[in-house]
Design a protein around this motif. Structure first.
Motif, PDB file in Angstrom:
ATOM      1  N   MET A   1      78.375 -44.807 -21.876  1.00  0.00           N
ATOM      2  CA  MET A   1      78.433 -45.242 -20.471  1.00  0.00           C
ATOM      3  C   MET A   1      77.340 -44.541 -19.670  1.00  0.00           C
ATOM      4  O   MET A   1      76.959 -43.425 -19.942  1.00  0.00           O
ATOM      5  N   MET A   2      76.906 -45.212 -18.676  1.00  0.00           N
ATOM      6  CA  MET A   2      75.832 -44.661 -17.841  1.00  0.00           C
ATOM      7  C   MET A   2      76.419 -43.751 -16.790  1.00  0.00           C
ATOM      8  O   MET A   2      77.379 -44.087 -16.124  1.00  0.00           O
ATOM      9  N   ARG A   3      75.874 -42.551 -16.651  1.00  0.00           N
ATOM     10  CA  ARG A   3      76.310 -41.607 -15.634  1.00  0.00           C
ATOM     11  C   ARG A   3      75.554 -41.870 -14.354  1.00  0.00           C
ATOM     12  O   ARG A   3      74.353 -42.028 -14.352  1.00  0.00           O
ATOM     13  N   ASP A   4      76.288 -41.957 -13.254  1.00  0.00           N
ATOM     14  CA  ASP A   4      75.653 -42.210 -11.961  1.00  0.00           C
ATOM     15  C   ASP A   4      74.732 -41.059 -11.598  1.00  0.00           C
ATOM     16  O   ASP A   4      75.091 -39.891 -11.701  1.00  0.00           O
ATOM     17  N   ARG A   5      73.537 -41.423 -11.143  1.00  0.00           N
ATOM     18  CA  ARG A   5      72.592 -40.403 -10.679  1.00  0.00           C
ATOM     19  C   ARG A   5      72.083 -40.869  -9.324  1.00  0.00           C
ATOM     20  O   ARG A   5      70.944 -41.276  -9.172  1.00  0.00           O
ATOM     21  N   ALA A   6      72.977 -40.820  -8.353  1.00  0.00           N
ATOM     22  CA  ALA A   6      72.683 -41.393  -7.044  1.00  0.00           C
ATOM     23  C   ALA A   6      71.612 -40.604  -6.328  1.00  0.00           C
ATOM     24  O   ALA A   6      71.505 -39.395  -6.438  1.00  0.00           O
ATOM     25  N   ASP A   7      70.826 -41.388  -5.568  1.00  0.00           N
ATOM     26  CA  ASP A   7      69.875 -40.816  -4.621  1.00  0.00           C
ATOM     27  C   ASP A   7      68.727 -40.063  -5.283  1.00  0.00           C
ATOM     28  O   ASP A   7      68.043 -39.288  -4.626  1.00  0.00           O
ATOM     29  N   ARG A   8      68.539 -40.256  -6.612  1.00  0.00           N
ATOM     30  CA  ARG A   8      67.407 -39.607  -7.261  1.00  0.00           C
ATOM     31  C   ARG A   8      66.219 -40.539  -7.118  1.00  0.00           C
ATOM     32  O   ARG A   8      65.844 -41.270  -8.007  1.00  0.00           O
ATOM     33  N   ARG A   9      65.618 -40.513  -5.944  1.00  0.00           N
ATOM     34  CA  ARG A   9      64.547 -41.435  -5.623  1.00  0.00           C
ATOM     35  C   ARG A   9      63.216 -40.837  -6.063  1.00  0.00           C
ATOM     36  O   ARG A   9      62.928 -39.684  -5.806  1.00  0.00           O
ATOM     37  N   THR A  10      62.392 -41.660  -6.731  1.00  0.00           N
ATOM     38  CA  THR A  10      61.115 -41.162  -7.206  1.00  0.00           C
ATOM     39  C   THR A  10      59.992 -42.061  -6.726  1.00  0.00           C
ATOM     40  O   THR A  10      59.143 -42.471  -7.495  1.00  0.00           O
ATOM     41  N   VAL A  11      60.003 -42.396  -5.460  1.00  0.00           N
ATOM     42  CA  VAL A  11      58.938 -43.219  -4.906  1.00  0.00           C
ATOM     43  C   VAL A  11      57.605 -42.512  -5.134  1.00  0.00           C
ATOM     44  O   VAL A  11      57.456 -41.336  -4.850  1.00  0.00           O
ATOM     45  N   GLY A  12      56.616 -43.260  -5.662  1.00  0.00           N
ATOM     46  CA  GLY A  12      55.311 -42.669  -5.922  1.00  0.00           C
ATOM     47  C   GLY A  12      55.191 -42.109  -7.314  1.00  0.00           C
ATOM     48  O   GLY A  12      54.302 -41.323  -7.597  1.00  0.00           O
ATOM     49  N   THR A  13      56.089 -42.504  -8.236  1.00  0.00           N
ATOM     50  CA  THR A  13      56.002 -41.996  -9.597  1.00  0.00           C
ATOM     51  C   THR A  13      54.774 -42.498 -10.322  1.00  0.00           C
ATOM     52  O   THR A  13      54.555 -42.116 -11.465  1.00  0.00           O
ATOM     53  N   GLU A  14      53.975 -43.336  -9.674  1.00  0.00           N
ATOM     54  CA  GLU A  14      52.774 -43.816 -10.349  1.00  0.00           C
ATOM     55  C   GLU A  14      51.803 -42.704 -10.634  1.00  0.00           C
ATOM     56  O   GLU A  14      50.844 -42.888 -11.350  1.00  0.00           O
ATOM     57  N   GLY A  15      52.045 -41.527 -10.129  1.00  0.00           N
ATOM     58  CA  GLY A  15      51.109 -40.438 -10.315  1.00  0.00           C
ATOM     59  C   GLY A  15      51.218 -39.762 -11.660  1.00  0.00           C
ATOM     60  O   GLY A  15      50.385 -38.957 -12.012  1.00  0.00           O
ATOM     61  N   THR A  16      52.254 -40.059 -12.454  1.00  0.00           N
ATOM     62  CA  THR A  16      52.413 -39.358 -13.717  1.00  0.00           C
ATOM     63  C   THR A  16      52.742 -40.326 -14.824  1.00  0.00           C
ATOM     64  O   THR A  16      53.478 -41.281 -14.657  1.00  0.00           O
ATOM     65  N   GLY A  17      52.208 -40.033 -16.038  1.00  0.00           N
ATOM     66  CA  GLY A  17      52.599 -40.695 -17.270  1.00  0.00           C
ATOM     67  C   GLY A  17      52.550 -42.198 -17.196  1.00  0.00           C
ATOM     68  O   GLY A  17      51.740 -42.808 -16.520  1.00  0.00           O
ATOM     69  N   ARG A  18      53.495 -42.831 -17.921  1.00  0.00           N
ATOM     70  CA  ARG A  18      53.510 -44.273 -18.042  1.00  0.00           C
ATOM     71  C   ARG A  18      53.824 -44.958 -16.722  1.00  0.00           C
ATOM     72  O   ARG A  18      53.493 -46.114 -16.522  1.00  0.00           O
ATOM     73  N   ASP A  19      54.488 -44.253 -15.825  1.00  0.00           N
ATOM     74  CA  ASP A  19      54.846 -44.863 -14.559  1.00  0.00           C
ATOM     75  C   ASP A  19      53.640 -45.103 -13.677  1.00  0.00           C
ATOM     76  O   ASP A  19      53.754 -45.711 -12.621  1.00  0.00           O
ATOM     77  N   LYS A  20      52.478 -44.573 -14.103  1.00  0.00           N
ATOM     78  CA  LYS A  20      51.278 -44.776 -13.287  1.00  0.00           C
ATOM     79  C   LYS A  20      51.048 -46.257 -13.079  1.00  0.00           C
ATOM     80  O   LYS A  20      50.865 -46.704 -11.969  1.00  0.00           O
ATOM     81  N   GLY A  21      51.109 -47.032 -14.183  1.00  0.00           N
ATOM     82  CA  GLY A  21      51.056 -48.488 -14.118  1.00  0.00           C
ATOM     83  C   GLY A  21      49.902 -49.013 -13.286  1.00  0.00           C
ATOM     84  O   GLY A  21      48.928 -48.354 -13.042  1.00  0.00           O
TER      85      GLY A  21
ATOM     86  N   VAL B   1      65.227 -48.742 -19.193  1.00  0.00           N
ATOM     87  CA  VAL B   1      66.547 -49.369 -19.155  1.00  0.00           C
ATOM     88  C   VAL B   1      67.471 -48.715 -20.176  1.00  0.00           C
ATOM     89  O   VAL B   1      68.610 -48.332 -19.862  1.00  0.00           O
ATOM     90  N   ASP B   2      67.008 -48.580 -21.412  1.00  0.00           N
ATOM     91  CA  ASP B   2      67.832 -47.978 -22.451  1.00  0.00           C
ATOM     92  C   ASP B   2      68.199 -46.536 -22.109  1.00  0.00           C
ATOM     93  O   ASP B   2      69.314 -46.085 -22.396  1.00  0.00           O
ATOM     94  N   GLY B   3      67.265 -45.828 -21.496  1.00  0.00           N
ATOM     95  CA  GLY B   3      67.546 -44.442 -21.106  1.00  0.00           C
ATOM     96  C   GLY B   3      68.674 -44.354 -20.099  1.00  0.00           C
ATOM     97  O   GLY B   3      69.559 -43.477 -20.210  1.00  0.00           O
ATOM     98  N   PHE B   4      68.690 -45.262 -19.117  1.00  0.00           N
ATOM     99  CA  PHE B   4      69.778 -45.252 -18.127  1.00  0.00           C
ATOM    100  C   PHE B   4      71.112 -45.657 -18.774  1.00  0.00           C
ATOM    101  O   PHE B   4      72.144 -45.065 -18.494  1.00  0.00           O
ATOM    102  N   LEU B   5      71.077 -46.659 -19.623  1.00  0.00           N
ATOM    103  CA  LEU B   5      72.325 -47.162 -20.221  1.00  0.00           C
ATOM    104  C   LEU B   5      72.928 -46.166 -21.199  1.00  0.00           C
ATOM    105  O   LEU B   5      74.148 -46.187 -21.438  1.00  0.00           O
ATOM    106  N   GLU B   6      72.112 -45.300 -21.771  1.00  0.00           N
ATOM    107  CA  GLU B   6      72.631 -44.311 -22.737  1.00  0.00           C
ATOM    108  C   GLU B   6      73.278 -43.121 -22.059  1.00  0.00           C
ATOM    109  O   GLU B   6      73.952 -42.325 -22.717  1.00  0.00           O
ATOM    110  N   LYS B   7      73.055 -42.945 -20.787  1.00  0.00           N
ATOM    111  CA  LYS B   7      73.581 -41.764 -20.080  1.00  0.00           C
ATOM    112  C   LYS B   7      75.024 -41.976 -19.651  1.00  0.00           C
ATOM    113  O   LYS B   7      75.469 -43.072 -19.469  1.00  0.00           O
TER     114      LYS B   7
END
Length: 241
Positions: free
Chosen positions: A1-21, A235-241
């Motif tokens: 089951m997925m564990r709620d991780r509310a309010d963990r906002r990462t606006v601007g994650t394009e600055g690192t790794g694959r999220d740069k996109g 997606v898989d990472g969120f669903l596994e939590k």
């Protein structure tokens, strides 16, 4: 089951790794709240930007031309008001204590509310625009991704940031053609005041993607486009939590 991780906002994650996109900047944007609708003034699209990982062009033949035609299409003018505007009201999320609330209309004219989030453990809300090439290039992969999970686990919802409720039929037909040609076979909502205040108020670029749990809590925000494989990993990472 997925564990709620509310309010963990990462606006601007394009600055690192694959999220740069790749992202398409909105040069200017503003919301004019009115009794019946809200308009986001979208001026231009700066192109694909820098690419992370492999390209996203495979399987998207024709979307570049469609986007060019969409960009060239006449857009309704938004007249700035000289009258003093009232102070911006709290967002729907703030009013609900962190839970996302909205009501909108899909491309078929059906009403959709935030209750749709309860249908799946995880919802991916992808904000796109008809003129945005990076948006259109990733939509075929998103369409495939939407069909690879049971609805109780995962769903995708699109929000068309430059086509609002009440738009003329030409704009609606253009958006429908883009959705069909990119294979983005999932619900797409038209912009309105509720969506703007509840979710899009801080969006400064398209595509922007939100991951939301079934309780209406935003888990993460990603600015920029990514490969289908990278989205699947998230997606898989969120669903596994």
């Amino acid at each position: 089951m997925m564990r709620d991780r509310a309010d963990r906002r990462t606006v601007g994650t394009e600055g690192t790794g694959r999220d740069k996109g790749r992202r398409s900047r909105i040069v200017g944007s503003g919301g004019l709240l009115a009794a019946a609708a809200v308009t986001i003034l979208l001026i231009g699209c700066a192109g694909a930007g820098h690419e992370a990982g492999r390209g996203t062009d495979a399987g998207t033949v024709g979307t570049e031309q469609i986007a060019a035609e969409a960009s060239a299409a006449e857009q309704p003018a938004v007249e700035p008001s000289s009258a003093e505007q009232p102070a911006m009201e709290p967002s729907a999320v703030e009013e609900a204590g962190g839970q996302l609330l909205f009501e909108g209309q899909d491309m078929e004219g059906s009403r959709v509310t935030s209750e749709i989030l309860a249908q799946s453990d995880l919802t991916m809300v992808n904000v796109w625009a008809t003129y945005c090439n990076p948006c259109l290039r990733e939509m075929p992969g998103l369409g495939e991704l939407a069909g690879e999970y049971a609805q109780e686990d995962f769903q995708i919802i699109g929000i068309i940031s430059d086509v609002q409720e009440g738009a003329d039929q030409r704009m609606l037909d253009m958006a429908a053609e883009l959705i069909e040609k990119t294979g983005a076979d999932y619900p797409h909502l038209l912009l309105n005041e509720s969506l703007y205040r509840g979710l899009l108020k801080d969006v400064t670029a398209v595509p922007t993607t939100f991951f939301i749990n079934k309780d209406g809590e935003i888990l993460e925000t990603v600015v920029g486009s990514m490969e289908k494989s990278d989205w699947k990993e998230k997606v898989d990472g969120f669903l596994e939590k």
